[in-house]
Scaffold this active site. Structure first.
Site, short mmCIF file in Angstrom:
data_model
loop_
_atom_site.label_atom_id
_atom_site.label_comp_id
_atom_site.label_asym_id
_atom_site.label_seq_id
_atom_site.Cartn_x
_atom_site.Cartn_y
_atom_site.Cartn_z
N ALA A 130 30.29 57.91 76.47
CA ALA A 130 29.35 57.58 75.22
C ALA A 130 28.89 58.87 74.63
CB ALA A 130 28.07 56.71 75.40
N GLY A 135 24.30 65.16 73.52
CA GLY A 135 25.58 65.68 73.95
C GLY A 135 26.51 64.30 74.29
N TRP A 136 27.85 64.67 74.55
CA TRP A 136 28.75 63.70 75.02
C TRP A 136 28.46 63.40 76.47
CZ3 TRP A 136 32.12 60.61 72.39
CH2 TRP A 136 32.43 61.03 71.23
N ASP A 262 12.49 61.14 74.33
CA ASP A 262 13.34 60.47 73.37
C ASP A 262 13.65 59.38 74.24
OD1 ASP A 262 14.99 59.73 71.34
OD2 ASP A 262 16.66 60.63 72.28
#
Length: 714
Positions: A130, A135-136, A262
Site C-alpha cells: 500500500a 511512505g510506501w 494521523d
C-alpha cells in the site's frame, strides 16, 4: 531477554519470539520460546465482552501484494508545500516523477524497491502492499529465519518521495523511539535499515515492522452492505467496540509522551479479533515543534496547524473516525470537515442521543471542552455502549460509576411527591477526586457537617464542594449558591454545573436545573446519573418527551436507578399507556427495597385511567396484586379504600347499578355490584378507624363508613 542459541550469534530473543540480531526463532532447536512475551494474534478483548465483533480472517501475505503499485493522481501532493503535483491534463496522465511547479521540490510516486530485491542483506522484497501519506509499504520475507521454520513476514515502510527531506527526517525520528513502543494494539517496530536508492545511490531509510494480516477499518466500512447490496455504515456497537480497543493504545502512547497525529480508519487493521494501529509514520513527541506535521483532511483537528498536535487533537481524530464509520457522511472532508451534521438530519443521532453528545464533545472546536485523556474518553464511550446495547435488547448493562455515588434515595415513588428539593436530596453526588489535597481528610471524615468541613486543614476545591452539598442538604440553597459562585470557574469543571443544578432544584427553579444538568450530560454522555438528573428536571418543567426518553434510557441500562423506573412509569401513565406503566414497575427486581412500593404503584397504575377506559379486568388484576403484597394492615386498608372508590365510580359510569347479576369476578372478595362494593368500602373504613389514635379522625372514619354502607333490612 533470553540469549539467542544460534551458533555465533550475540543477539537475544525479542518480544515476538525471534532473535533481534539473526532472526532465529526461539524453540526451533529445542529452546523454549518466551511464551509470556509472544505477540501472536489471539482472541482479544474486542467488544469489552459486551459485543460480538465478527472476526476478520488472517490474510495470506502474498495475496495482499499490489499487482500494479501506483499512487492515484488525486493523492499526489508536494511533500514540501502541499500543492497538487503529478496531475494529468487534457486527457494525458500525470507524471509519477518530476518537480513541484510551485517550489521546485522533486517528487516521485514510484516504488523504489522491486520484487526480489534484498534490503540490508536480510529482507527479501515481495512487492508493495500500500501507500500512505508518509511512505510506501512493502511486504518482505526475513531470510535470516531458518528454512525449516515457518516464514517470518515483515513490512518495510519507506518514503513516497525520497527527495523529501521532511519525510526523511520523520523516518529518522521514528528510528529513535518507535522500536521501544510495545503494546498489543500497536504494530511492533523491529528494526530500522538503510538501502541505496536505485536511481541516486543515496541511502534511504526503511522501518521494519511486523506484518499484520487483516483488513483496515476503511476496507471493512467500504465492504459493509445491507440486504439490497447497497453500502451501509457499520453497526454502532461494532464501531464503539473499535473505539474501546484503540483508545488504550493511544493512551499508552500519550503516557510515554508520544502523539499518533494521523489516526483514521486506514491506519487501523482488524486481524481476527484484535485491532492494531499500523502506521506510526506521523508519530511525534509531545512538544516537538520541528518535525513535519502529517494529518488527513476531515480527521485532523482544526487547531493543529496553528497550535500543533496534542492529546486532545489525537482524541479528536478518534471522534471523527467513529463518526465516519457509523453514519453516512457526504461532505466529510469538505462541508463537514470541522463539524458534525445536525442531530435532526441523522437518524442515528436522533435515536442515540448519548452517542451524539459523545461525538460532539470529542470533536468540540474548543480544545478545553474535549476529552482530556484516552482513559476518560474510553470510560464515557463504554457507558454509551452499555446504553446502546441495553436499549436494543432490553437487558440491563449495569456498571459502577467512576464519577458518581449511587442515588442516595429514591424520588418520585408512592411515598415521595416529585418536588425539586426532594429530587436534589435523592440524586447521586460526584465522587471525591482522589487527587484533591483534602481527599484523605474527606475520606476519614465521619460526618459531613458544615462546621467540620470548614475546619478542614486545607480549603481545597473538594472541601468547598462538600460544603455546597451540605448546605443544599440542610435546605439552604441560597447559602449553597453563594458558596458555589465564589469558587473559581474556567468553564471546564462539570461538578460546578452539577451542584448548580442541585441548588436550582432545591430552590424551586427546575428550568435552571435543566440547563445545568444538560451541560453535565454534554460532558459525561456515558453517565446514567447525568441523564437521571436531566430527566427529573425535564419532568418538573413539563417537558414530558425529554423526561420520558431519558428515564427510559437510564432504567434500561441500570436497574439500580429505581427512581428512573418510577419516572418512566409516570411518563407512560400520563400518556395514557397504563399497561406500559405497569410493565415498567414489574421490572423492579424482587431484591430491591423498592419492589413493594413499585407494586403499590402498579396497583394504582391499573386503576389510573382516562374516562371510559377502565374495565372489570383492570379492577380484578389490581385486586390480585394487592392481595399478593401482604402489606401492613393500615397500608392494605388505605389501598383497598382507593380501589373500592374507583370501582364505584366505574360502576356508576357503566350502569349495572344494583343488578342482581354481577359482572364475572370479584375484587378483594366482593362482587362487582354497588351493594357488594359498598360493603367492602365500609369494612375498610372501619379498619382504618380502629387503627386511628386521634379521636376526631377516628370518628370521621366511622362516619364515612356509615355513609357508604348500603341499606339493609334488619
Amino acid at each position: 531477554m533470553i540469549a539467542c542459541r544460534q551458533s555465533g550469534c550475540t543477539g537475544a530473543y525479542a518480544a515476538d519470539g525471534y532473535c533481534d540480531e539473526c532472526g532465529h526463532k526461539a524453540g526451533l532447536d529445542g529452546a523454549a520460546a518466551p511464551a509470556s512475551h509472544t505477540r501472536v494474534a489471539a482472541r482479544g478483548g474486542l467488544g469489552a465482552n459486551l459485543v460480538v465483533v465478527p472476526p476478520v480472517p488472517l490474510r495470506d501475505p502474498l495475496t495482499a501484494v499490489m499487482a500494479d503499485p501506483r499512487v492515484p493522481e488525486h493523492d499526489r501532493f508536494c511533500g514540501h508545500c502541499g500543492e497538487p503535483v503529478g496531475r494529468g491534463h487534457d486527457g494525458r496522465p500525470g507524471r509519477t516523477e518530476g518537480f513541484c511547479a510551485k517550489d521546485g521540490t522533486p517528487f516521485s510516486f514510484v516504488p523504489r524497491l522491486s520484487p526480489g530485491e534484498v534490503v540490508d542483506a536480510r529482507y527479501e522484497i515481495l512487492g508493495a502492499l500500500a501507500h500512505g501519506g508518509v511512505g510506501w509499504v512493502y511486504l518482505a520475507r526475513d531470510r535470516n529465519v531458518s528454512d525449516s521454520a515457518a516464514e517470518r513476514w515483515v513490512v518495510l515502510k519507506g518514503l513516497i518521495d525520497t527527495g523529501d527531506r521532511g519525510a526523511l527526517a520523520s523516518a529518522i525520528t521514528e528510528r529513535r523511539f518507535l522500536v521501544e513502543v510495545d503494546h498489543p494494539n500497536i504494530v511492533k517496530i523491529h528494526d530500522f535499515v538503510q538501502h541505496p536508492d536505485p536511481k541516486t545511490g543515496q541511502p534511504v531509510g526503511y522501518i521494519v515492522m511486523e506484518y499484520v494480516g487483516g483488513r483496515s477499518l476503511r476496507e471493512l466500512a467500504v465492504a459493509s452492505s445491507g440486504p439490497d447490496g447497497g453500502r451501509i455504515p457499520l453497526p454502532l456497537p461494532q464501531v464503539l467496540a473499535y473505539g474501546l480497543e484503540v483508545l488504550p493504545a493511544l493512551g499508552y502512547l500519550h503516557a510515554r509522551g508520544l502523539l499518533f497525529c494521523d489516526f483514521k480508519p486506514d491506519n487501523v487493521i482488524q486481524a481476527e479479533e484484535q485491532l492494531k494501529l499500523i502506521d506510526l509514520g506521523a508519530v511525534r513527541r509531545v512538544g516537538d515543534n520541528d518535525s513535519v506535521l502529517y494529518g488527513t483532511p476531515g480527521y485532523e483537528a482544526p487547531e493543529i496547524r496553528a497550535a500543533g498536535p496534542s492529546v486532545a487533537s489525537d482524541l479528536y481524530t478518534v471522534g471523527r473516525t467513529l463518526a465516519r464509520l457509523s453514519i453516512d457522511f457526504p461532505g466529510f472532508a469538505t462541508r463537514y470537515a470541522g463539524r458534525l451534521p445536525d442531530r435532526e438530519d441523522v437518524e442515528l443521532f436522533a435515536r442515540e442521543e448519548s452517542y451524539h453528545r459523545f461525538l460532539r464533545r470529542a470533536t468540540h472546536p474548543d480544545v478545553r471542552q474535549r476529552f482530556q485523556s484516552a482513559g476518560e474518553m474510553a470510560d464515557q464511550l463504554l457507558g454509551v455502549l452499555r446504553e446502546v446495547l441495553a436499549a436494543a435488547d432490553g437487558k440491563p448493562r449495569a456498571s459502577g460509576s467512576t464519577r458518581f455515588t449511587p442515588e442516595r434515595t429514591v424520588f418520585g415513588n408512592v411515598d415521595s411527591e416529585l418536588l425539586g428539593p426532594r429530587v436534589a436530596a435523592a440524586l447521586p453526588v460526584p465522587l471525591v477526586d482522589p487527587a484533591d489535597p483534602a481527599a484523605g481528610f474527606l475520606a476519614a471524615l465521619s460526618a459531613s457537617g458544615i462546621d467540620a468541613l470548614r475546619s478542614a486543614p486545607v480549603q481545597s476545591l473538594e472541601v468547598r464542594l462538600q460544603i455546597v452539598r451540605a448546605l443544599v442538604d440542610a435546605g439552604d440553597p441560597e447559602a449553597a449558591g453563594a458558596e458555589l459562585w465564589s469558587l473559581p470557574d474556567d468553564g471546564t469543571d462539570w461538578r460546578l454545573n452539577w451542584y448548580a443544578g442541585l441548588i436550582a432544584l432545591a430552590g424551586g427553579r427546575p428550568d435552571q436545573a435543566r440547563a445545568q444538568f444538560d451541560a453535565v450530560y454534554d460532558t459525561l454522555p456515558g453517565e446514567p446519573a447525568a441523564q437521571l438528573a436531566l430527566a427529573a428536571a425535564c419532568e418538573l418543567v413539563g417537558d414530558a418527551a425529554g423526561a420520558t426518553r431519558r428515564y427510559e434510557r437510564v432504567w434500561r441500562v441500570d436497574h439500580a436507578y429505581v427512581s428512573a423506573a418510577f419516572g418512566f412509569s409516570r411518563m407512560r401513565l400520563s400518556a395514557g399507556d397504563r399497561a406500559g406503566a405497569v410493565a415498567v414497575l414489574d421490572e423492579v427486581p424482587e431484591t430491591s427495597s423498592q419492589q413493594v412500593p413499585a407494586q403499590i404503584a402498579a396497583v394504582r397504575g391499573r386503576l389510573d385511567h382516562r374516562p371510559g377506559t377502565l374495565t372489570d379486568v383492570d379492577l380484578i388484576e389490581a385486586s390480585s396484586r394487592l392481595e399478593r403484597l401482604r402489606l401492613d394492615t393500615r397500608r392494605q386498608a388505605t389501598l383497598a379504600v382507593e380501589m373500592f372508590q374507583t370501582a364505584l365510580r366505574w360502576l356508576g359510569r357503566t350502569g349495572p347499578g344494583n343488578a342482581a347479576v354481577a359482572p364475572p369476578g370479584a375484587m378483594l372478595g366482593h362482587g362487582l355490584t354497588e351493594r357488594e362494593l359498598r360493603f367492602g368500602l365500609e369494612r375498610n373504613y372501619r379498619v382504618l378507624a380502629s387503627l386511628e389514635e386521634d379521636q376526631r379522625l377516628r370518628c370521621a372514619m366511622v362516619d364515612q363508613a356509615n355513609d357508604v354502607r348500603p341499606w339493609t333490612i334488619v
